[in-house]
Design an enzyme around this catalytic site. Sequence first.
Site, short mmCIF file in Angstrom:
data_model
loop_
_atom_site.label_atom_id
_atom_site.label_comp_id
_atom_site.label_asym_id
_atom_site.label_seq_id
_atom_site.Cartn_x
_atom_site.Cartn_y
_atom_site.Cartn_z
CD GLU A 1 26.27 -15.03 40.68
OE1 GLU A 1 25.34 -14.23 40.54
OE2 GLU A 1 27.44 -14.78 40.35
CG HIS B 1 31.27 -13.04 39.18
ND1 HIS B 1 31.28 -13.25 37.82
CD2 HIS B 1 30.00 -12.72 39.50
CE1 HIS B 1 30.06 -13.05 37.34
NE2 HIS B 1 29.26 -12.72 38.34
P1 PGA Z 1 23.09 -11.68 35.43
O1 PGA Z 1 24.47 -11.73 36.23
O2 PGA Z 1 22.05 -11.23 36.38
O3 PGA Z 1 23.33 -10.71 34.31
O4 PGA Z 1 22.83 -13.07 34.94
C1 PGA Z 1 24.50 -12.25 37.53
C2 PGA Z 1 25.91 -12.21 38.08
O5 PGA Z 1 26.86 -12.35 37.31
O6 PGA Z 1 26.08 -12.02 39.29
#
Ligand code: PGA
Length: 236
Positions: free
Chosen positions: A160, A91
């Site tokens: 992401e 992450h």
């Molecule tokens: P967010 O986070 O939906 O608050 O943008 C997504 C994530 O970190 O998986």
Amino acid sequence: MIIASNFKTNHTSTSTLQYVKELSSFLQKEDLKKHQVYVFPPATAFNFFELPHNLKIGAQNAYPVISGSFTGEIGLEQLSEYNIKSIIIGHSERRHILNESNELILKKFEFFKENRFDIIYCIGEPKEIRDKGLDAVIEYNFAQLDGIDLNYERLIVAYEPVWAIGTGVSATLEQIDQTLTSLRKKVKASLLYGGSVKVENTKDILSIKNCDGVLVGTASWDVENFKQMVKIAHEL
Ligand code: PGA
């Protein structure tokens, strides 16, 4: 579809129990069974939950050992007590805020692969790479897949973009589409999008051709919102 909630450093043991109870009874409804839902609470909220088969509780992080002397970390032994077999690895908050190295990320991947975990492996470019254009974005994201066994059957890849996480500004549908289309050429595993997914944009994002689900932070911390997202996935 895969709908995943990452609590990050939010919720307590008590509020997680309530959340999981509420979500479980919602998911038990017959017609919602074909979706796979994950919740990643903080480790202090692990519990002996009673879960429907389409809901899995996972770890946001763990150290790649069974047990040992790693102050502040948890390992396989602590996860196994609660029958946890899913984990998020790579992450962006761990890469960029906790300075987790590629080397450690790969070690975690190998260890939890050997232990047959569902692995949500996160990749995503920072803003300065996105500003350079699509080729740079693809190159950066492909590099983050180096060393990862893309044939691992319990692998899920979450795209992401760092600049979209927790900012309230999601990537555009075109950006998500282009990036997932390129990733699809290399990755057979399910592909998720994450980064400011909300109830309002869930339908459009899940309608993107190569998008198999979403990994949601902020908007998922309210169980009613998260249920709404699962419902949207179901209605597509
Ligand atoms: P967010 O986070 O939906 O608050 O943008 C997504 C994530 O970190 O998986």
